[in-house]
Design an enzyme around this catalytic site. Structure first.
Site, PDB file in Angstrom:
ATOM      1  N   GLY A  41       0.874  -1.238   0.172  1.00 17.53           N
ATOM      2  CA  GLY A  41      -0.018   0.040  -0.260  1.00 17.53           C
ATOM      3  C   GLY A  41       1.240   1.537   0.177  1.00 17.53           C
ATOM      4  N   GLU A 105       4.296   4.209   5.389  1.00 22.77           N
ATOM      5  CA  GLU A 105       2.941   3.768   6.009  1.00 22.77           C
ATOM      6  C   GLU A 105       2.056   4.187   5.064  1.00 22.77           C
ATOM      7  OE1 GLU A 105       1.434   1.056   5.938  1.00 22.77           O
ATOM      8  OE2 GLU A 105       2.329  -0.494   7.836  1.00 22.77           O
ATOM      9  N   ASP A 109      -4.142   1.715  10.755  1.00 29.56           N
ATOM     10  CA  ASP A 109      -5.772   1.301  11.663  1.00 29.56           C
ATOM     11  C   ASP A 109      -5.048   0.217  12.838  1.00 29.56           C
ATOM     12  OD1 ASP A 109      -7.967   0.368  11.608  1.00 29.56           O
ATOM     13  OD2 ASP A 109      -7.387  -1.032   9.184  1.00 29.56           O
ATOM     14  N   LYS A 137      -6.307   6.097  11.531  1.00 29.58           N
ATOM     15  CA  LYS A 137      -7.587   5.843  11.811  1.00 29.58           C
ATOM     16  C   LYS A 137      -7.621   6.125  13.369  1.00 29.58           C
ATOM     17  CE  LYS A 137     -10.278   3.675   8.179  1.00 29.58           C
ATOM     18  NZ  LYS A 137     -10.649   1.980   7.892  1.00 29.58           N
ATOM     19  N   PHE A 158     -14.092   2.502   5.698  1.00 25.57           N
ATOM     20  CA  PHE A 158     -12.583   1.606   4.285  1.00 25.57           C
ATOM     21  C   PHE A 158     -12.660   2.547   2.713  1.00 25.57           C
ATOM     22  CE2 PHE A 158     -10.809  -1.250   1.055  1.00 25.57           C
ATOM     23  CZ  PHE A 158     -10.800  -2.248   2.394  1.00 25.57           C
TER      24      PHE A 158
HETATM   25  C1  PRP Z   1      -2.760  -1.804   4.971  1.00 21.30           C
HETATM   26  C2  PRP Z   1      -2.129  -1.383   5.151  1.00 21.30           C
HETATM   27  C3  PRP Z   1      -1.327  -1.061   6.623  1.00 21.30           C
HETATM   28  C4  PRP Z   1      -1.520  -1.910   7.476  1.00 21.30           C
HETATM   29  C5  PRP Z   1      -2.006  -1.092   8.160  1.00 21.30           C
HETATM   30  O1  PRP Z   1      -1.966  -3.135   4.708  1.00 21.30           O
HETATM   31  O2  PRP Z   1      -0.615  -1.080   4.113  1.00 21.30           O
HETATM   32  O3  PRP Z   1       0.131  -2.057   6.197  1.00 21.30           O
HETATM   33  O4  PRP Z   1      -2.672  -2.144   7.017  1.00 21.30           O
HETATM   34  O5  PRP Z   1      -3.243  -1.568   9.684  1.00 21.30           O
HETATM   35  P1  PRP Z   1      -3.237  -2.251  10.742  1.00 21.30           P
HETATM   36  O6  PRP Z   1      -2.946  -1.397  11.871  1.00 21.30           O
HETATM   37  O7  PRP Z   1      -4.517  -2.625  11.472  1.00 21.30           O
HETATM   38  O8  PRP Z   1      -2.000  -3.859  11.519  1.00 21.30           O
HETATM   39  P2  PRP Z   1      -2.586  -3.914   4.030  1.00 21.30           P
HETATM   40  O9  PRP Z   1      -2.408  -5.552   5.094  1.00 21.30           O
HETATM   41  O10 PRP Z   1      -4.100  -4.631   3.712  1.00 21.30           O
HETATM   42  O11 PRP Z   1      -1.778  -4.575   2.518  1.00 21.30           O
HETATM   43  P3  PRP Z   1      -1.117  -3.316   1.065  1.00 21.30           P
HETATM   44  O12 PRP Z   1      -0.286  -2.563   1.900  1.00 21.30           O
HETATM   45  O13 PRP Z   1      -0.119  -5.019   0.613  1.00 21.30           O
HETATM   46  O14 PRP Z   1      -2.180  -3.271   1.004  1.00 21.30           O
END
Ligand code: PRP
Length: 188
Positions: A41, A105, A109, A137, A158
């Protein structure tokens, strides 16, 4: 795509990324930094940010997934349900020892991902470790975690676009958009 609602426009993103880059440039003036992007991401954010930081810079990338994400990949909707178990899928390629690490990042979340990654990177004994998150968030936090640089604080919706996905789609949208009805057992 008509159900998508723009939350943060490409112009707002560009403006804020420029401000964040200027702050980082001031904070690390005269020093070298290493940008460590969290796959996948953060890739677009990292590329926009780093190009506006005129410091001696290198890149690295780290990849993680959660147990829930893997399990959900086998389900028909392809979404995921975070169980809090995070696993390394790709380690950094360079030593972070003695370096100024900027951990980049797209979104902070629950805080589970960054808690896990920070622990790994701190084992390298970097000179400094700062977290740069485009989105925060805070209402979703499960672990105490704060970014040092935050682009936007957002509500518990979302979001997709500018690198962020739903079942791997929408990463290429230039704006950050709300997906109103994602089929997820745990909203993320
Ligand atoms: C998302 C985002 C962060 C993580 C944050 O990645 O890029 O790495 O979630 O969430 P958290 O604070 O709840 O841990 P995702 O796992 O969706 O993978 P991606 O980056 O490949 O989309």
């Amino acid at each position: 795509m008509s159900e998508l609602q723009v939350l943060i426009s490409r112009e707002q993103i560009a403006h804020r990324v420029t401000e964040m880059a200027a702050q980082i440039t001031r904070d690390f003036a005269g020093q070298a930094v290493i940008f460590v992007g969290v796959l996948k991401g953060a890739a677009i954010f990292l590329s926009d940010l780093a190009r506006q930081v005129p410091l001696d810079s290198t890149f690295d990338f780290i990849g993680v997934c959660s147990y829930g994400q893997q399990a959900a990949a086998a389900t028909p909707n392809g979404g995921w349900d975070s169980t809090g178990e995070v696993r390394l899928t790709k380690d950094v390629e360079h030593s972070m020892a003695g370096k100024n690490v900027l951990l980049v990042e797209d979104i902070l979340d629950t805080g589970l991902t960054l808690t896990y990654i920070k622990k790994i990177l701190l084992n390298h004994q970097p000179r400094s470790l700062r977290v740069v998150a485009l989105l925060d968030k805070p209402s979703r936090r499960q672990k105490p975690m704060q970014a040092d640089y935050v682009g936007f604080t957002i509500p518990d919706k979302f979001v997709v676009g500018y690198g962020m996905d739903y079942a791997e789609r929408f990463r290429n949208l230039p704006d950050i958009c709300i997906l109103p009805n994602p089929v997820l057992s745990s909203e993320k």
